[in-house]
Design a protein around this motif. Structure first.
Motif, PDB file in Angstrom:
ATOM      1  N   ILE A   1       9.393  15.207  41.993  1.00 25.32           N
ATOM      2  CA  ILE A   1       8.143  14.641  42.502  1.00 25.32           C
ATOM      3  C   ILE A   1       8.023  14.987  43.984  1.00 25.32           C
ATOM      4  CG2 ILE A   1       9.179  12.400  43.094  1.00 25.32           C
ATOM      5  CD1 ILE A   1       6.673  11.082  41.919  1.00 25.32           C
TER       6      ILE A   1
ATOM      7  N   GLU B   1      12.790  12.660  44.003  1.00 26.62           N
ATOM      8  CA  GLU B   1      12.268  13.650  44.938  1.00 26.62           C
ATOM      9  C   GLU B   1      13.378  14.615  45.374  1.00 26.62           C
ATOM     10  OE1 GLU B   1      10.260  11.879  48.207  1.00 26.62           O
ATOM     11  OE2 GLU B   1      10.062  13.773  49.312  1.00 26.62           O
TER      12      GLU B   1
ATOM     13  N   TYR C   1       1.878   8.525  47.694  1.00 29.92           N
ATOM     14  CA  TYR C   1       1.824   9.025  46.319  1.00 29.92           C
ATOM     15  C   TYR C   1       0.408   8.957  45.758  1.00 29.92           C
ATOM     16  CZ  TYR C   1       6.863   8.484  46.677  1.00 29.92           C
ATOM     17  OH  TYR C   1       8.164   8.583  47.082  1.00 29.92           O
ATOM     18  N   THR C   2      -0.015  10.076  45.175  1.00 28.61           N
ATOM     19  CA  THR C   2      -1.328  10.121  44.544  1.00 28.61           C
ATOM     20  C   THR C   2      -1.229   9.584  43.111  1.00 28.61           C
ATOM     21  OG1 THR C   2      -1.012  12.296  43.580  1.00 28.61           O
ATOM     22  CG2 THR C   2      -1.849  12.221  45.830  1.00 28.61           C
TER      23      THR C   2
ATOM     24  N   PRO D   1       5.660  13.813  47.013  1.00 32.73           N
ATOM     25  CA  PRO D   1       4.583  13.084  47.684  1.00 32.73           C
ATOM     26  C   PRO D   1       4.246  13.738  49.022  1.00 32.73           C
ATOM     27  CG  PRO D   1       6.667  11.964  48.004  1.00 32.73           C
ATOM     28  CD  PRO D   1       6.928  13.077  47.038  1.00 32.73           C
TER      29      PRO D   1
ATOM     30  N   TYR E   1      -3.931   6.154  48.003  1.00 32.70           N
ATOM     31  CA  TYR E   1      -2.512   6.433  47.802  1.00 32.70           C
ATOM     32  C   TYR E   1      -1.700   5.167  47.532  1.00 32.70           C
ATOM     33  CZ  TYR E   1      -3.784  10.943  49.787  1.00 32.70           C
ATOM     34  OH  TYR E   1      -4.353  12.156  50.002  1.00 32.70           O
TER      35      TYR E   1
ATOM     36  N   ARG F   1       6.036   8.425  53.016  1.00 35.18           N
ATOM     37  CA  ARG F   1       5.620   9.043  51.768  1.00 35.18           C
ATOM     38  C   ARG F   1       4.353   8.382  51.225  1.00 35.18           C
ATOM     39  NH1 ARG F   1      11.065   9.038  51.950  1.00 35.18           N
ATOM     40  NH2 ARG F   1      12.203  10.818  51.104  1.00 35.18           N
TER      41      ARG F   1
ATOM     42  N   ILE G   1       5.695   3.854  48.556  1.00 34.00           N
ATOM     43  CA  ILE G   1       6.864   3.951  47.672  1.00 34.00           C
ATOM     44  C   ILE G   1       7.216   2.600  47.059  1.00 34.00           C
ATOM     45  CG2 ILE G   1       8.602   3.622  49.492  1.00 34.00           C
ATOM     46  CD1 ILE G   1      10.221   5.866  47.982  1.00 34.00           C
TER      47      ILE G   1
ATOM     48  N   ASP H   1       0.915  11.836  41.209  1.00 33.24           N
ATOM     49  CA  ASP H   1       2.335  11.554  41.421  1.00 33.24           C
ATOM     50  C   ASP H   1       2.770  10.390  40.545  1.00 33.24           C
ATOM     51  OD1 ASP H   1       2.730  13.521  43.385  1.00 33.24           O
ATOM     52  OD2 ASP H   1       1.953  12.224  44.958  1.00 33.24           O
ATOM     53  N   ARG H   2       1.907   9.410  40.471  1.00 31.46           N
ATOM     54  CA  ARG H   2       2.199   8.237  39.663  1.00 31.46           C
ATOM     55  C   ARG H   2       2.354   8.623  38.192  1.00 31.46           C
ATOM     56  NH1 ARG H   2       0.736   2.401  38.250  1.00 31.46           N
ATOM     57  NH2 ARG H   2       0.188   3.127  36.190  1.00 31.46           N
TER      58      ARG H   2
END
Lengths: 128, 128
Positions: B29, B24, B41-42, B31, B3, B39, B6, B45-46
DNA sequence: ATTGACTTTTACGTAAACGTAAACTAAAAT
DNA sequence: ATTTTAGTTTACGTTTACGTAAAAGTCAAT
């Protein structure tokens, strides 16, 4: 040479008169005035307005558009000025080129996603 | 799968953490969270974030981008849904195509203006 | 000449897209 | 163990790009 009134331009481009006056406030456009103070726009003014709206569609800020307009507009006679203008123009041209490439990539992605969806729909319809 | 935090994403894309949180807030998005509420982010998500930023560069509003993202994201299984999605995608694709054409015209104009400036500079240099 | 459409300036309002600060918690480093 | 450092929410502030309304002047038409 004949002139456009503000509402004529507003109608032609489907924007408000306030918007046009705002662009003037920001120094992007400079119509002449009648004795009574009414704004009159030349064909050149119209062309500038068209440029502004196109710039907006590309996500440029009015500030950026302002800079780009001065590229077209100013008569830059001095050599230094010319060189500066050319350098700035090349920079902006590069930005535009990058945006085009970027957009074309987006287009490709959208097309492949659409193709995928169409295929799925096809399969659904086959097994009906 | 690993992950991103942020601030890692913020640095990678040169935007603020506030901006990412704002996306968000607007539902663009989503997360996952650690037990403590942080949070994470995968890669997906990126990728979404990248899409958002690209959309922004083209002058799309977050609302429009939101709609376009749901195109990529949702698994729309029903036939009606698929048809709707395809129709929407085709519409957006057309918009993108038009923008590309528009931009290419701008590019051409800029190039001709630049050529003109270069010519003027040339003449200045000749008479030196 | 008076109505109505159009224009002007001034000024306050607003939505979108964040910036920024406060007050607090959690994790990392010394 | 206790400073940093990074994260969280809440909330008010700010800029851009106009919208909208008021008050007054002007142009066009009946």
């Amino acid at each position: 040479m004949n002139y456009y009134t503000i509402s004529q331009l507003a109608e032609q481009f489907d924007i408000s008169t306030r918007t046009i006056r705002y662009y003037e406030e920001r120094g992007l456009i400079s119509p002449i005035r009648t004795d009574s103070g009414q704004r009159l726009y030349t064909k050149k003014d119209r062309a500038v307005l068209k440029l502004i709206l196109r710039g907006k569609r590309f996500g440029f800020s009015l500030e950026e558009i302002h800079e780009m307009i001065s590229l077209f507009d100013n008569d830059r006679t001095g050599r230094k000025q010319l060189e500066k203008t050319i350098a700035y123009g090349e920079k902006k041209l590069k930005e535009v080129t990058e945006r085009i490439e970027d957009l074309m990539q987006l287009k490709q992605e959208m097309e492949s996603i659409l193709a995928d969806f169409r295929e799925r729909l096809q399969k659904l319809e086959e097994t009906e």
